[in-house]
Write a protein that holds these residues in place. Structure first.
Motif, PDB file in Angstrom:
ATOM      1  N   LEU A 158       0.842  -1.188   0.000  1.00 28.58           N
ATOM      2  CA  LEU A 158       0.000   0.000   0.000  1.00 28.58           C
ATOM      3  C   LEU A 158       0.883   1.246   0.000  1.00 28.58           C
ATOM      4  CD1 LEU A 158      -2.700  -0.973   2.668  1.00 28.58           C
ATOM      5  CD2 LEU A 158      -2.983  -0.939   0.181  1.00 28.58           C
ATOM      6  N   PRO A 159       0.432   2.329  -0.608  1.00 31.71           N
ATOM      7  CA  PRO A 159       1.235   3.558  -0.591  1.00 31.71           C
ATOM      8  C   PRO A 159       1.258   4.211   0.785  1.00 31.71           C
ATOM      9  CG  PRO A 159      -0.895   3.966  -1.602  1.00 31.71           C
ATOM     10  CD  PRO A 159      -0.818   2.487  -1.384  1.00 31.71           C
ATOM     11  N   VAL A 160       2.220   5.078   0.974  1.00 25.70           N
ATOM     12  CA  VAL A 160       2.302   5.916   2.177  1.00 25.70           C
ATOM     13  C   VAL A 160       1.696   7.266   1.824  1.00 25.70           C
ATOM     14  CG1 VAL A 160       3.847   7.072   3.783  1.00 25.70           C
ATOM     15  CG2 VAL A 160       4.357   4.736   3.026  1.00 25.70           C
ATOM     16  N   ILE A 161       0.600   7.614   2.502  1.00 29.90           N
ATOM     17  CA  ILE A 161      -0.112   8.858   2.221  1.00 29.90           C
ATOM     18  C   ILE A 161      -0.518   9.489   3.543  1.00 29.90           C
ATOM     19  CG2 ILE A 161      -2.111   9.921   1.092  1.00 29.90           C
ATOM     20  CD1 ILE A 161      -2.261   7.460  -0.733  1.00 29.90           C
ATOM     21  N   GLY A 162      -0.101  10.721   3.771  1.00 37.07           N
ATOM     22  CA  GLY A 162      -0.523  11.426   4.978  1.00 37.07           C
ATOM     23  C   GLY A 162       0.599  12.198   5.632  1.00 37.07           C
ATOM     24  N   PRO A 163       0.342  12.744   6.827  1.00 34.84           N
ATOM     25  CA  PRO A 163       1.351  13.563   7.510  1.00 34.84           C
ATOM     26  C   PRO A 163       2.438  12.718   8.154  1.00 34.84           C
ATOM     27  CG  PRO A 163      -0.596  13.340   8.885  1.00 34.84           C
ATOM     28  CD  PRO A 163      -0.935  12.679   7.578  1.00 34.84           C
ATOM     29  N   ALA A 164       3.640  13.263   8.216  1.00 32.38           N
ATOM     30  CA  ALA A 164       4.721  12.640   8.975  1.00 32.38           C
ATOM     31  C   ALA A 164       4.525  12.971  10.449  1.00 32.38           C
ATOM     32  CB  ALA A 164       6.070  13.140   8.484  1.00 32.38           C
ATOM     33  N   PRO A 165       4.754  12.022  11.350  1.00 34.41           N
ATOM     34  CA  PRO A 165       4.371  12.236  12.751  1.00 34.41           C
ATOM     35  C   PRO A 165       5.233  13.198  13.554  1.00 34.41           C
ATOM     36  CG  PRO A 165       5.394  10.073  12.474  1.00 34.41           C
ATOM     37  CD  PRO A 165       5.220  10.648  11.102  1.00 34.41           C
ATOM     38  N   ARG A 166       6.490  13.440  13.150  1.00 37.06           N
ATOM     39  CA  ARG A 166       7.389  14.205  14.011  1.00 37.06           C
ATOM     40  C   ARG A 166       7.794  15.556  13.441  1.00 37.06           C
ATOM     41  NH1 ARG A 166       9.460   9.035  14.111  1.00 37.06           N
ATOM     42  NH2 ARG A 166      11.286   9.604  12.861  1.00 37.06           N
ATOM     43  N   HIS A 167       7.262  15.921  12.298  1.00 43.79           N
ATOM     44  CA  HIS A 167       7.625  17.202  11.678  1.00 43.79           C
ATOM     45  C   HIS A 167       6.363  17.932  11.230  1.00 43.79           C
ATOM     46  CE1 HIS A 167      11.550  15.214  11.404  1.00 43.79           C
ATOM     47  NE2 HIS A 167      12.076  16.427  11.258  1.00 43.79           N
ATOM     48  N   ARG A 168       6.145  19.089  11.770  1.00 41.67           N
ATOM     49  CA  ARG A 168       4.998  19.880  11.374  1.00 41.67           C
ATOM     50  C   ARG A 168       5.163  20.323   9.911  1.00 41.67           C
ATOM     51  NH1 ARG A 168       1.005  22.867  13.836  1.00 41.67           N
ATOM     52  NH2 ARG A 168       0.325  24.750  12.740  1.00 41.67           N
ATOM     53  N   GLY A 169       4.109  20.116   9.131  1.00 40.25           N
ATOM     54  CA  GLY A 169       4.139  20.553   7.745  1.00 40.25           C
ATOM     55  C   GLY A 169       4.776  19.580   6.775  1.00 40.25           C
ATOM     56  N   LEU A 170       5.178  18.392   7.232  1.00 37.95           N
ATOM     57  CA  LEU A 170       5.780  17.385   6.352  1.00 37.95           C
ATOM     58  C   LEU A 170       4.727  16.341   5.991  1.00 37.95           C
ATOM     59  CD1 LEU A 170       8.261  16.091   4.965  1.00 37.95           C
ATOM     60  CD2 LEU A 170       8.747  14.933   7.139  1.00 37.95           C
ATOM     61  N   TRP A 171       4.513  16.148   4.684  1.00 39.40           N
ATOM     62  CA  TRP A 171       3.507  15.219   4.184  1.00 39.40           C
ATOM     63  C   TRP A 171       4.154  14.231   3.222  1.00 39.40           C
ATOM     64  CZ3 TRP A 171      -1.673  15.527   5.740  1.00 39.40           C
ATOM     65  CH2 TRP A 171      -1.963  16.632   6.553  1.00 39.40           C
ATOM     66  N   LEU A 172       3.606  13.024   3.187  1.00 34.11           N
ATOM     67  CA  LEU A 172       4.199  11.938   2.418  1.00 34.11           C
ATOM     68  C   LEU A 172       3.194  11.401   1.403  1.00 34.11           C
ATOM     69  CD1 LEU A 172       5.745  10.025   5.467  1.00 34.11           C
ATOM     70  CD2 LEU A 172       6.769  11.888   4.147  1.00 34.11           C
ATOM     71  N   ALA A 173       3.686  11.099   0.188  1.00 30.72           N
ATOM     72  CA  ALA A 173       2.831  10.545  -0.868  1.00 30.72           C
ATOM     73  C   ALA A 173       3.714   9.739  -1.825  1.00 30.72           C
ATOM     74  CB  ALA A 173       2.101  11.658  -1.615  1.00 30.72           C
ATOM     75  N   PHE A 174       3.995   8.491  -1.460  1.00 25.86           N
ATOM     76  CA  PHE A 174       4.868   7.657  -2.287  1.00 25.86           C
ATOM     77  C   PHE A 174       4.632   6.185  -1.957  1.00 25.86           C
ATOM     78  CE2 PHE A 174       7.350   9.016   1.455  1.00 25.86           C
ATOM     79  CZ  PHE A 174       7.733   7.799   1.987  1.00 25.86           C
ATOM     80  N   GLY A 175       5.314   5.309  -2.708  1.00 23.45           N
ATOM     81  CA  GLY A 175       5.228   3.873  -2.435  1.00 23.45           C
ATOM     82  C   GLY A 175       4.085   3.176  -3.140  1.00 23.45           C
ATOM     83  N   HIS A 176       3.703   3.641  -4.330  1.00 18.85           N
ATOM     84  CA  HIS A 176       2.543   3.090  -5.030  1.00 18.85           C
ATOM     85  C   HIS A 176       2.861   1.835  -5.841  1.00 18.85           C
ATOM     86  CE1 HIS A 176       1.306   7.201  -4.061  1.00 18.85           C
ATOM     87  NE2 HIS A 176       0.065   6.815  -4.241  1.00 18.85           N
ATOM     88  N   GLY A 177       4.101   1.390  -5.861  1.00 17.60           N
ATOM     89  CA  GLY A 177       4.437   0.151  -6.543  1.00 17.60           C
ATOM     90  C   GLY A 177       4.102   0.186  -8.022  1.00 17.60           C
TER      91      GLY A 177
END
Length: 412
Positions: free
Chosen positions: A356-375
């Motif tokens: 599954l892809p990684v989609i959403g906020p990073a837990p330890r950095h304000r304003g950091l968002w992730l959208a990758f890993g879609h294979g």
């Protein structure tokens, strides 16, 4: 220059995120080292796969494992020297591929897949690129009755659980649909609700032009210069923003690891080559040769022959042995002519062990968002991922439940 958001990556996922954020009133800068659609988004098979609800699992049976261990299978090869580094990822991949876990993963994946065609069509219409999308679906062809029966059974299951549309074709019906394919084929599955992109790079660039028409800005830059804050250098100037989205596909871990996140990300490499068609032959649909692990597709540049999976390190040298192995078989399937490309293209599919892809906020950095890993599904899921990320960032109602895609499911 100051923006609301920096999007790192100008592939299908990054551009889709940028378009949706810009539509929702954010001032967005997209930064990549190359022009839009120049990497993985360029070299895929061109399928918007509405039927690909169930991600490709790791082999579980002893028979399958022994088959691939010989490293001669046309659909999957591996670099022996890469195995020590890849082993932890592959063990997790094997664990998540247990049938019960895999079924739960498929249900989560379906929440993105169900929107893949409509979201692409909405973006393509706005970008004036509907002509690049074709609605004829794609075909899986068979040479043996046993493999055909197994594939028909899987298709029936997908139809019953997820509403996937398909037709079964006997040899005569297949030849009526694709008269220039080999007469040795006994039948096929025609997935009718999926769509096909005749030039994936052109589609990404059309979406990028639409993004700029909305007021977004494109820059050439190196993500290694990103500093928490968020600030980074480009060829033109220094860019600052309140938030950043990491959508760099197989290179995403260059940013996340630098910021202290241990996201399990590996690559499945793949190759392609374009050919002319001999004697006026015509290919009307993308065709997957199931028993030999490759696909041919009628692209704008020619007939694109794409390989299966090569397990290796992202930056190791090209080894297009799969392409060499399947080309003679592909020539028997369809009358391929001369090679159009000077050398094989290679790309990397960014994969997580739970598929599954990684989609959403990073837990330890304000304003950091992730959208990758879609294979294998980056092109398929790009626009709906862009919509989901933009909705999460702006506090809007989301197109689906983002929970299964959060990075916290891993120990990061």
């Amino acid at each position: 220059m100051k923006f609301d958001t920096i999007v790192l990556g100008a592939g299908i996922v990054g551009i889709s995120v940028a378009v949706h954020l810009q539509r929702l009133g954010r001032a967005v800068a997209v930064i990549d080292r190359k022009p839009p659609g120049s990497e993985t988004s360029y070299g895929n098979g061109g399928l918007i796969e509405s039927q690909s609800v169930c991600p490709i699992p790791f082999p579980r049976s002893v028979r399958e494992l022994l088959h691939y261990a010989r490293n001669r299978a046309p659909d999957a090869r591996y670099h022996l020297r890469a195995m020590p580094k890849l082993a932890p990822f592959l063990m997790q991949y094997w664990w998540y591929s247990e049938p019960g876990r895999h079924a739960a993963i498929a249900r989560a994946n379906a929440t993105l897949i169900e929107h893949c065609v409509t979201e692409h069509r909405a973006l393509a219409e706005a970008a004036g690129a509907l002509g690049l999308l074709q609605r004829q679906g794609w075909i899986r062809v068979f040479r043996t009755r046993a493999r055909q029966d197994r594939e028909y059974f899987k298709a029936e299951q997908l139809c019953q659980e997820f509403g996937v549309g398909f037709h079964t074709l006997d040899g005569t019906a297949l030849r009526n649909l694709e008269p220039d394919l080999s007469s040795a084929l006994i039948g096929a599955l025609h997935y009718t609700t999926s769509e096909f992109v005749s030039d994936p790079q052109a589609l990404v660039r059309a979406y990028a032009r639409h993004f700029e028409m909305l007021g977004g800005r494109m820059f050439i830059g190196n993500a290694d210069t990103l500093e928490p804050g968020w600030r980074m250098s480009t060829q033109d100037r220094v860019i600052e923003a309140a938030s950043v989205v990491v959508a760099m596909g197989p290179w995403s871990d260059r940013v996340t690891s630098k910021l202290g996140y241990r996201v399990p990300l590996a690559v499945k490499r793949g190759y392609h080559m374009h050919y002319s068609a001999e004697h006026g032959a015509r290919l009307r649909h993308p065709v997957v040769d199931v028993e030999n692990g490759y696909m041919i597709a009628p692209m704008s540049r020619g007939i694109r022959l794409t390989t299966g999976v090569e397990l290796s390190l992202r930056d190791s040298a090209k080894t297009p042995v799969q392409l060499t192995a399947v080309e003679p078989v592909a020539r028997e399937l369809f009358p391929l002519g001369e090679q159009v490309d000077d050398e094989p293209w290679m790309g990397c599919r960014p994969c997580t062990p739970d598929m599954l892809p990684v989609i959403g906020p990073a837990p330890r950095h304000r304003g950091l968002w992730l959208a990758f890993g879609h294979g294998h599904l980056g092109l398929t899921q790009g626009p709906v991922t862009g919509r989901l990320v933009a909705e999460l960032m702006t506090g809007s109602e989301t197109v689906c439940d983002p929970g299964p895609f959060r990075v916290e499911r891993f120990r990061v």
